[in-house]
Write an enzyme that holds these catalytic residues in place. Structure first.
Site, PDB file in Angstrom:
ATOM      1  N   GLY A 102      41.590  21.228 -44.598  1.00  0.00           N
ATOM      2  CA  GLY A 102      40.995  21.797 -43.394  1.00  0.00           C
ATOM      3  C   GLY A 102      41.030  20.788 -42.261  1.00  0.00           C
ATOM      4  O   GLY A 102      41.437  19.646 -42.433  1.00  0.00           O
ATOM      5  N   VAL A 103      40.580  21.251 -41.110  1.00  0.00           N
ATOM      6  CA  VAL A 103      40.617  20.393 -39.943  1.00  0.00           C
ATOM      7  C   VAL A 103      39.342  19.553 -39.908  1.00  0.00           C
ATOM      8  O   VAL A 103      38.346  19.913 -40.512  1.00  0.00           O
ATOM      9  CB  VAL A 103      40.756  21.257 -38.665  1.00  0.00           C
ATOM     10  CG1 VAL A 103      39.489  22.019 -38.378  1.00  0.00           C
ATOM     11  CG2 VAL A 103      41.212  20.445 -37.486  1.00  0.00           C
ATOM     12  N   GLY A 104      39.398  18.410 -39.242  1.00  0.00           N
ATOM     13  CA  GLY A 104      38.171  17.639 -39.028  1.00  0.00           C
ATOM     14  C   GLY A 104      38.268  16.216 -39.529  1.00  0.00           C
ATOM     15  O   GLY A 104      39.270  15.791 -40.097  1.00  0.00           O
ATOM     16  N   ASN A 105      37.170  15.501 -39.277  1.00  0.00           N
ATOM     17  CA  ASN A 105      37.182  14.067 -39.567  1.00  0.00           C
ATOM     18  C   ASN A 105      37.155  13.769 -41.058  1.00  0.00           C
ATOM     19  O   ASN A 105      37.788  12.826 -41.517  1.00  0.00           O
ATOM     20  CB  ASN A 105      35.967  13.423 -38.911  1.00  0.00           C
ATOM     21  CG  ASN A 105      35.995  13.660 -37.430  1.00  0.00           C
ATOM     22  OD1 ASN A 105      37.021  13.443 -36.794  1.00  0.00           O
ATOM     23  ND2 ASN A 105      34.906  14.153 -36.886  1.00  0.00           N
ATOM     24  N   VAL A 106      36.420  14.591 -41.815  1.00  0.00           N
ATOM     25  CA  VAL A 106      36.360  14.338 -43.255  1.00  0.00           C
ATOM     26  C   VAL A 106      37.750  14.544 -43.844  1.00  0.00           C
ATOM     27  O   VAL A 106      38.239  13.721 -44.632  1.00  0.00           O
ATOM     28  CB  VAL A 106      35.323  15.268 -43.929  1.00  0.00           C
ATOM     29  CG1 VAL A 106      35.360  15.086 -45.429  1.00  0.00           C
ATOM     30  CG2 VAL A 106      33.929  15.003 -43.387  1.00  0.00           C
ATOM     31  N   GLU A 128      47.600  24.954 -43.648  1.00  0.00           N
ATOM     32  CA  GLU A 128      47.592  25.761 -42.433  1.00  0.00           C
ATOM     33  C   GLU A 128      47.964  24.925 -41.214  1.00  0.00           C
ATOM     34  O   GLU A 128      48.717  25.346 -40.362  1.00  0.00           O
ATOM     35  CB  GLU A 128      46.167  26.293 -42.316  1.00  0.00           C
ATOM     36  CG  GLU A 128      45.938  27.352 -41.330  1.00  0.00           C
ATOM     37  CD  GLU A 128      44.477  27.767 -41.424  1.00  0.00           C
ATOM     38  OE1 GLU A 128      44.104  28.453 -42.390  1.00  0.00           O
ATOM     39  OE2 GLU A 128      43.698  27.385 -40.540  1.00  0.00           O
ATOM     40  N   ILE A 180      29.303  24.425 -43.702  1.00  0.00           N
ATOM     41  CA  ILE A 180      28.005  24.229 -43.045  1.00  0.00           C
ATOM     42  C   ILE A 180      26.964  23.869 -44.111  1.00  0.00           C
ATOM     43  O   ILE A 180      26.246  22.892 -43.986  1.00  0.00           O
ATOM     44  CB  ILE A 180      27.567  25.531 -42.312  1.00  0.00           C
ATOM     45  CG1 ILE A 180      28.569  25.897 -41.204  1.00  0.00           C
ATOM     46  CG2 ILE A 180      26.137  25.433 -41.804  1.00  0.00           C
ATOM     47  CD1 ILE A 180      28.390  25.161 -39.916  1.00  0.00           C
ATOM     48  N   GLY A 210      41.147  29.721 -42.321  1.00  0.00           N
ATOM     49  CA  GLY A 210      41.921  29.947 -43.543  1.00  0.00           C
ATOM     50  C   GLY A 210      41.168  29.559 -44.797  1.00  0.00           C
ATOM     51  O   GLY A 210      41.713  29.617 -45.895  1.00  0.00           O
ATOM     52  N   LYS A 230      21.990  17.234 -38.294  1.00  0.00           N
ATOM     53  CA  LYS A 230      20.988  17.069 -37.222  1.00  0.00           C
ATOM     54  C   LYS A 230      20.085  15.855 -37.499  1.00  0.00           C
ATOM     55  O   LYS A 230      18.847  15.964 -37.578  1.00  0.00           O
ATOM     56  CB  LYS A 230      20.136  18.338 -37.060  1.00  0.00           C
ATOM     57  CG  LYS A 230      20.949  19.613 -36.797  1.00  0.00           C
ATOM     58  CD  LYS A 230      21.635  19.599 -35.439  1.00  0.00           C
ATOM     59  CE  LYS A 230      22.474  20.842 -35.234  1.00  0.00           C
ATOM     60  NZ  LYS A 230      23.556  20.673 -34.257  1.00  0.00           N
TER      61      LYS A 230
HETATM   62  N1  COA Z   1      23.006  23.687 -40.654  1.00  0.00           N
HETATM   63  C1  COA Z   1      23.065  23.772 -39.307  1.00  0.00           C
HETATM   64  N2  COA Z   1      24.000  23.145 -38.570  1.00  0.00           N
HETATM   65  C2  COA Z   1      24.885  22.378 -39.231  1.00  0.00           C
HETATM   66  C3  COA Z   1      24.874  22.227 -40.610  1.00  0.00           C
HETATM   67  C4  COA Z   1      23.883  22.925 -41.321  1.00  0.00           C
HETATM   68  N3  COA Z   1      23.809  22.832 -42.642  1.00  0.00           N
HETATM   69  N4  COA Z   1      25.875  21.416 -40.967  1.00  0.00           N
HETATM   70  C5  COA Z   1      26.517  21.066 -39.853  1.00  0.00           C
HETATM   71  N5  COA Z   1      25.916  21.645 -38.801  1.00  0.00           N
HETATM   72  C6  COA Z   1      26.290  21.530 -37.402  1.00  0.00           C
HETATM   73  C7  COA Z   1      26.476  20.081 -36.984  1.00  0.00           C
HETATM   74  O1  COA Z   1      25.253  19.506 -36.619  1.00  0.00           O
HETATM   75  C8  COA Z   1      27.420  20.233 -35.825  1.00  0.00           C
HETATM   76  O2  COA Z   1      26.689  20.695 -34.721  1.00  0.00           O
HETATM   77  P1  COA Z   1      26.991  20.166 -33.227  1.00  0.00           P
HETATM   78  O3  COA Z   1      28.379  20.687 -32.938  1.00  0.00           O
HETATM   79  O4  COA Z   1      25.927  20.820 -32.416  1.00  0.00           O
HETATM   80  O5  COA Z   1      26.930  18.681 -33.312  1.00  0.00           O
HETATM   81  C9  COA Z   1      28.327  21.376 -36.272  1.00  0.00           C
HETATM   82  O6  COA Z   1      27.585  22.116 -37.249  1.00  0.00           O
HETATM   83  C10 COA Z   1      29.646  20.921 -36.888  1.00  0.00           C
HETATM   84  O7  COA Z   1      29.333  19.998 -37.888  1.00  0.00           O
HETATM   85  P2  COA Z   1      30.270  18.740 -38.232  1.00  0.00           P
HETATM   86  O8  COA Z   1      29.526  17.886 -39.202  1.00  0.00           O
HETATM   87  O9  COA Z   1      30.782  18.129 -36.986  1.00  0.00           O
HETATM   88  O10 COA Z   1      31.358  19.489 -39.049  1.00  0.00           O
HETATM   89  P3  COA Z   1      32.915  19.541 -39.124  1.00  0.00           P
HETATM   90  O11 COA Z   1      33.617  19.185 -37.873  1.00  0.00           O
HETATM   91  O12 COA Z   1      33.283  18.824 -40.373  1.00  0.00           O
HETATM   92  O13 COA Z   1      33.077  21.118 -39.354  1.00  0.00           O
HETATM   93  C11 COA Z   1      32.737  23.271 -40.213  1.00  0.00           C
HETATM   94  C12 COA Z   1      32.420  21.784 -40.372  1.00  0.00           C
HETATM   95  C13 COA Z   1      32.170  24.030 -41.372  1.00  0.00           C
HETATM   96  C14 COA Z   1      32.150  23.802 -38.924  1.00  0.00           C
HETATM   97  C15 COA Z   1      34.305  23.392 -40.194  1.00  0.00           C
HETATM   98  O14 COA Z   1      34.816  22.846 -41.366  1.00  0.00           O
HETATM   99  C16 COA Z   1      34.755  24.831 -40.076  1.00  0.00           C
HETATM  100  O15 COA Z   1      34.809  25.383 -38.987  1.00  0.00           O
HETATM  101  N6  COA Z   1      35.085  25.467 -41.231  1.00  0.00           N
HETATM  102  C17 COA Z   1      35.501  26.850 -41.251  1.00  0.00           C
HETATM  103  C18 COA Z   1      36.973  26.980 -40.983  1.00  0.00           C
HETATM  104  C19 COA Z   1      37.787  26.281 -42.031  1.00  0.00           C
HETATM  105  O16 COA Z   1      37.315  25.851 -43.060  1.00  0.00           O
HETATM  106  N7  COA Z   1      39.069  26.160 -41.814  1.00  0.00           N
HETATM  107  C20 COA Z   1      39.906  25.507 -42.806  1.00  0.00           C
HETATM  108  C21 COA Z   1      41.250  25.969 -42.846  1.00  0.00           C
HETATM  109  S1  COA Z   1      42.178  24.956 -41.688  1.00  0.00           S
END
Ligand code: COA
Length: 501
Positions: A266-270, A291, A361, A385, A405
Site C-alpha cells: 500500500g501507499v504511505g510511510n510504513v 497497484e 485505521i 485496492g 492522535k
Molecule cells: N482513529 C482515528 N484516526 C486515526 C486512527 C484511528 N485509529 N488511526 C489513524 N488515524 C488518523 C491519523 O491521526 C491521521 O490523521 P491526520 O491526517 O488528521 O493526521 C490519519 O488517520 C492518517 O493516519 P496515518 O497514520 O498518517 O496513516 P497512513 O498514511 O499510514 O494511512 C490509512 C493509513 C488507513 C489512511 C491508509 O493506509 C489508507 O488510506 N488505506 C486504505 C487504502 C489502501 O489501503 N490502499 C492500499 C492499496 S494501494
C-alpha cells in the site's frame, strides 16, 4: 506535429477551455489518473473555472467524476472547491475533497478498485458521457500511448460517448512500451486471465479509441503531482522490522520461497519503510504484483533486489520522479503498468499468491479491520485496492502504529467502528509493538494474541479487562462481546478527546 503523429487527430487540437465546453451540467465524466499520476492537467482546471463562474451566477453546474483513483489537487479538489461535484468515485485523499465528502456536499462511492470497470461496462453506474484521458502521444495510425497510470482508461475510452485527450509532452516518451492494456470480457464470455507471473504480457502497449468519438485534443506540458513522503520515523521502522522478521521466519520454515511471492504494498510511510528494509535484507529476485510503484519499490528495482514490478500507476515523490526519468532505460523492461481491473484482479492475485501489506485505521480484538472511516463515520481516503488484495492474497497483512492522535486513541479497539476487511481476510496484524499471526486461531485466541502483541501498553489492561468481562458475560462464547460497551471507546473519544478512561 510534436507527439501527435496522426494527421486526423492533429486536426482536433484545441484549447483546454474549448475542450471543457464538451462537458455539460449533470454529465458523468471519467477522467484518467491514479494517485497523482497520469491525470489530465488542463481540462479539469478549465472546467473548474467554468463551473465556478456558472455557480457564481446560481446556475447549479455539477458533474459526477469517476477516476482510476486520482488524488491530484487540480482534479477532484478543484471541482469540489467550486461545488462542481455531485458524485465522486472511487478514491480521494486530500483535505478539500475529504471535507466535501464528510460535510455531505459530495456523494462518494468507495469501491474496490478492481470492481469499477466491470460495473461500468455492466451499466450499473449509468451512461458515461465524457472521458478525459492523459496520454503521451498518438501514433501515425491513431493508437494512444498511455501515460504514467493506466487505471480505468481503457474502460472510459470504450464506454464514453465523447472523448477528450490531453497529450502531455512533459511525460517521457520512453514510457512507450511499458503498458499492457487488456480488458476482461463480460460474463459468460470470460476466459482465464493468462497471467502466471508478474511479468507476463497479455495485451497491447497502446490504448485504442474510435477517432469519431474524439471531440477535442489538448496539448499540455505539466508534471504529475509529486507524492509527499515523510522520512521514515522510528515507529514505521519498528513495524517494518517486525514484518521483515516474520517474512524471514516464513522462509526459514519453508512456508514462503526464498524470493518470497509477489509483493503488494500500500501507499504511505510504513510501506516505504518496509520496502527500504527489504532492500537492506538478504532477499533477492523479488517481484511485485501491486497497484502503485512508489519510491521504495523503485529503489528495490534500482538496486537489483527486485527483478520486476507490475502495477497500474506510479506514485512517486519529486526525487522518485527524477530518478525514474533519469534511469528510465534501466526500468523500461522491468516495470509494467496494467489496467486496474487487471493489476487488482482477484483471480491473478490468488494465482500468484501475493503478499499484501496495507495500512489501516484500526483493528479490533478479533481481527476485523477498518481502513476507511474515522470514528465510524468520517471518510479518510477510501478502501482503494486493499480489499482486492486482502481477500485474495496468500498472506494478508495490515499495519498501523498502535495509537493515533498523540496516544489519545488506541488503534486496537474492542470492536471496529466500521468494517472494510472482515476477520476472515486478515491474516497478520503489525504495530510497532509487535506482530500477531492470526492464521489458524479461533476468535478468543486471536483476541489474546492481538492484545499481547499489537496493543499499546497504555491500552492493554483495558482491552484485557474488556475481553475477560466479555468472555464471562457474553451470551455467545465464540466471539465474546459486551454489546453495550463495544463501541464505547469511540464514543468516549468523541466526548472527551481520549479513549482512556
Ligand atoms: N482513529 C482515528 N484516526 C486515526 C486512527 C484511528 N485509529 N488511526 C489513524 N488515524 C488518523 C491519523 O491521526 C491521521 O490523521 P491526520 O491526517 O488528521 O493526521 C490519519 O488517520 C492518517 O493516519 P496515518 O497514520 O498518517 O496513516 P497512513 O498514511 O499510514 O494511512 C490509512 C493509513 C488507513 C489512511 C491508509 O493506509 C489508507 O488510506 N488505506 C486504505 C487504502 C489502501 O489501503 N490502499 C492500499 C492499496 S494501494
Amino acid at each position: 506535429m510534436g507527439r501527435i503523429h496522426s494527421r486526423a487527430m492533429a486536426a482536433k487540437v484545441t484549447s483546454a477551455e474549448a475542450a471543457a465546453e464538451y462537458i455539460h451540467p449533470g454529465d458523468r465524466v471519467g477522467m484518467s489518473g491514479f494517485t497523482g499520476a497520469g491525470h489530465p492537467k488542463a481540462v479539469p482546471q478549465a472546467l473548474s473555472r467554468r463551473i465556478g463562474e456558472a455557480n457564481a451566477r446560481g446556475e447549479g453546474f455539477a458533474i459526477s467524476l469517476w477516476t482510476g483513483a486520482a488524488t491530484a489537487p487540480e482534479l477532484a479538489a478543484a471541482l469540489a472547491d467550486v461545488d462542481g461535484l455531485d458524485l465522486l468515485l472511487p478514491f480521494q485523499s486530500d483535505p478539500v475533497t475529504r471535507r466535501a465528502v464528510n460535510s455531505g456536499r459530495v456523494d462518494f462511492l468507495d469501491l474496490h478498485l478492481s470492481h469499477i470497470a466491470p460495473m461500468v461496462s455492466q451499466g450499473v453506474l449509468g451512461n458515461l458521457d465524457v472521458a478525459v484521458i492523459e496520454i503521451i502521444g498518438i501514433t501515425e495510425d491513431g493508437a494512444l500511448i498511455p501515460s504514467t497510470s493506466l487505471g480505468n482508461n481503457k474502460t472510459w475510452l470504450d464506454e464514453a460517448d465523447r472523448v477528450i485527450l490531453e497529450v502531455n509532452s512533459r511525460q517521457p516518451e520512453r514510457l512507450y512500451g511499458m503498458h499492457d492494456v487488456f480488458g476482461d470480457a463480460k460474463p459468460p464470455h470470460r476466459s482465464p486471465i493468462p497471467i502466471a507471473h508478474a511479468s507476463d504480457r497479455i495485451g497491447t502497449t497502446t490504448l485504442h479509441c474510435p477517432p469519431e468519438k474524439v471531440v477535442a485534443i489538448v496539448e499540455t506540458d505539466q508534471p504529475d503531482v509529486a507524492a509527499a513522503f515523510k522520512p521514515a520515523d522510528p515507529q514505521s521502522e519498528m513495524i517494518a522490522g517486525h514484518l521483515l522478521e516474520f517474512l524471514h521466519h516464513e522462509v526459514k520454515y519453508h512456508r514462503l520461497p526464498p524470493a518470497l511471492l509477489p509483493l503488494q504494498s500500500g501507499v504511505g510511510n510504513v510501506a516505504n519503510a518496509v520496502l527500504a528494509g527489504l532492500d537492506e535484507g538478504s532477499f533477492h529476485q523479488l517481484t511485485s504484483y501491486t497497484e502503485i510503484i512508489q519510491d521504495g519499490m523503485l529503489a528495490l528495482l534500482r538496486s537489483g533486489t527486485m527483478s520486476f514490478a507490475s502495477a497500474t500507476s506510479f506514485c512517486l515523490s519529486a526525487a522518485g520522479i527524477a530518478e525514474l526519468e533519469t534511469n528510465l532505460a534501466d526500468y523500461h523492461d522491468r516495470i509494467m503498468l496494467r489496467p486496474q481491473e487487471i493489476s487488482n484482479h482477484p483471480e491473478v492475485i490468488r494465482r500468484l499468491g501475493c503478499l499484501a501489506m496495507n495500512g489501516m485505521i484500526e483493528a479490533d480484538l478479533y481481527g476485523n479491520v477498518n481502513s476507511t472511516h474515522v470514528m465510524g463515520s468520517s471518510m479518510q481516503n477510501g478502501i482503494g485496492g486493499s480489499g482486492d488484495f486482502a481477500r485474495h492474497s496468500y498472506i494478508s497483512m495490515f499495519l498501523t502504529p498502535s495509537t493515533a492522535k498523540g496516544g489519545a486513541l488506541s488503534c486496537i479497539v474492542p470492536m471496529v467502528s466500521h468494517v472494510d476487511h472482515t476477520e476472515h481476510d486478515v491474516h497478520v496484524l503489525v504495530t510497532e509493538q509487535g506482530l500477531a499471526d492470526l492464521r489458524g486461531l479461533s476468535p478468543r485466541r486471536r483476541a489474546q494474541k492481538i492484545i499481547s502483541q499489537c496493543a499499546h501498553p497504555d491500552f492493554r489492561p483495558a482491552l484485557q479487562d474488556y475481553l475477560d468481562r466479555a468472555s464471562a458475560a457474553s451470551a455467545g462464547k465464540h466471539t465474546p462481546h459486551l454489546l453495550s460497551e463495544a463501541l464505547s471507546w469511540h464514543a468516549r473519544y468523541l466526548d472527551t478527546g481520549t479513549m482512556s478512561v
